[in-house]
Enzyme design. Sequence first.
Site, short mmCIF file in Angstrom:
data_model
loop_
_atom_site.label_atom_id
_atom_site.label_comp_id
_atom_site.label_asym_id
_atom_site.label_seq_id
_atom_site.Cartn_x
_atom_site.Cartn_y
_atom_site.Cartn_z
N HIS A 1 -6.10 10.30 7.66
CA HIS A 1 -6.71 9.22 8.43
C HIS A 1 -7.68 9.74 9.49
O HIS A 1 -8.43 10.68 9.27
CB HIS A 1 -5.64 8.32 9.05
CG HIS A 1 -4.73 7.67 8.05
ND1 HIS A 1 -5.16 7.20 6.83
CD2 HIS A 1 -3.38 7.45 8.08
CE1 HIS A 1 -4.13 6.70 6.17
NE2 HIS A 1 -3.06 6.84 6.91
N LYS B 1 0.88 -1.17 0.00
CA LYS B 1 0.00 0.00 0.00
C LYS B 1 0.92 1.23 0.00
O LYS B 1 1.75 1.39 0.89
CB LYS B 1 -0.86 -0.01 1.27
CG LYS B 1 -1.64 1.29 1.54
CD LYS B 1 -2.90 1.35 0.74
CE LYS B 1 -3.79 2.52 1.17
NZ LYS B 1 -4.47 2.28 2.46
N THR C 1 0.16 11.45 -1.16
CA THR C 1 -0.88 12.16 -1.91
C THR C 1 -1.29 13.42 -1.16
O THR C 1 -1.60 14.44 -1.76
CB THR C 1 -2.09 11.25 -2.13
OG1 THR C 1 -1.65 9.99 -2.66
CG2 THR C 1 -3.07 11.88 -3.10
N ALA C 2 -1.31 13.33 0.17
CA ALA C 2 -1.67 14.49 0.97
C ALA C 2 -0.76 15.67 0.65
O ALA C 2 -1.23 16.79 0.43
CB ALA C 2 -1.58 14.14 2.46
N SER D 1 1.21 5.66 -1.44
CA SER D 1 0.47 6.84 -1.85
C SER D 1 0.31 6.85 -3.37
O SER D 1 1.25 6.49 -4.10
CB SER D 1 1.22 8.11 -1.44
OG SER D 1 1.41 8.18 -0.06
#
Length: 278
Positions: free
Chosen positions: A154, A53, A110-111, A55
């Site tokens: 999150h 997992k 991505t943030a 980004s």
Amino acid sequence: MKIAYSPCPNDTFVFHAWAHGLIEGAPELDVMYADIDITNGLAASGEGPEVLKISYAALPWVLQDYALLPCGGALGRGCGPLVLTANAAAAGNPAALTGKKVAVPSERSTAYLLFRLWAAQNVPGGVGEIVVMPFHEIMPAVRDGQIDAGLVIHEARFTYQNYGLTLLADMGNWWEGDTGLPIPLGAIIAKRSLDLEAIAGWARASVEYAWAHPEASRDYVMCHAQEMSPDVARQHIGLYVNEFTRDLGDKGYEAVTVLLSRAAQEGLVPEFDLALLK
């Protein structure tokens, strides 16, 4: 099969069934639990596990070796990263970030990519110093005055008020308003040398098992939830595990393509062949 994902409730909920041998025909998983900054680095190193997992923002660095799977990840609406501050007067005022010290969860998250695209349009003169921190350390650092603002992801969406923090800007609201598309957050990738169709099938089966048996994963989710309350864990799963987790579909792929195309045009990620996304 080696896999790396975060200990966050959405990931443990999604992969519970596969990790516990409940998916017929799926190989046994050797799970590494790691923060997104670590998994992004593992994928880029070329020495990461078979499945990770990461980004979505980290994809351009890894697509030669890894393929994006159409399921298991995090993409949705109303679930974007938040910019928080301890300065209540800065609420809704992007100019308050000019020249300030801001913490982010990963340089290739991505943030942070969304934040850079947003700041280019909204923060005159640009922000000051960027500091990378594990996401669970960001809100205490903002509260304690170690940094001026923090970019959080999150479950922080549900808990930041507990730290006395103020919402300065919502990256998801900006992205959705600007593009009309869902927000691409976390991607599941697998090495191209593997049977990608089979891996996607096992991941999708694990998602569907989780939905069909929502209580089965409860203990697994909570033992990795970093002292999160059960209520917050349920909200977290409800927000980040959705139909895009089962299958990206046309809208999901469009969202990823638009995000990474914009980022490449701005020089924020390397140029890459968009055909590698499918």
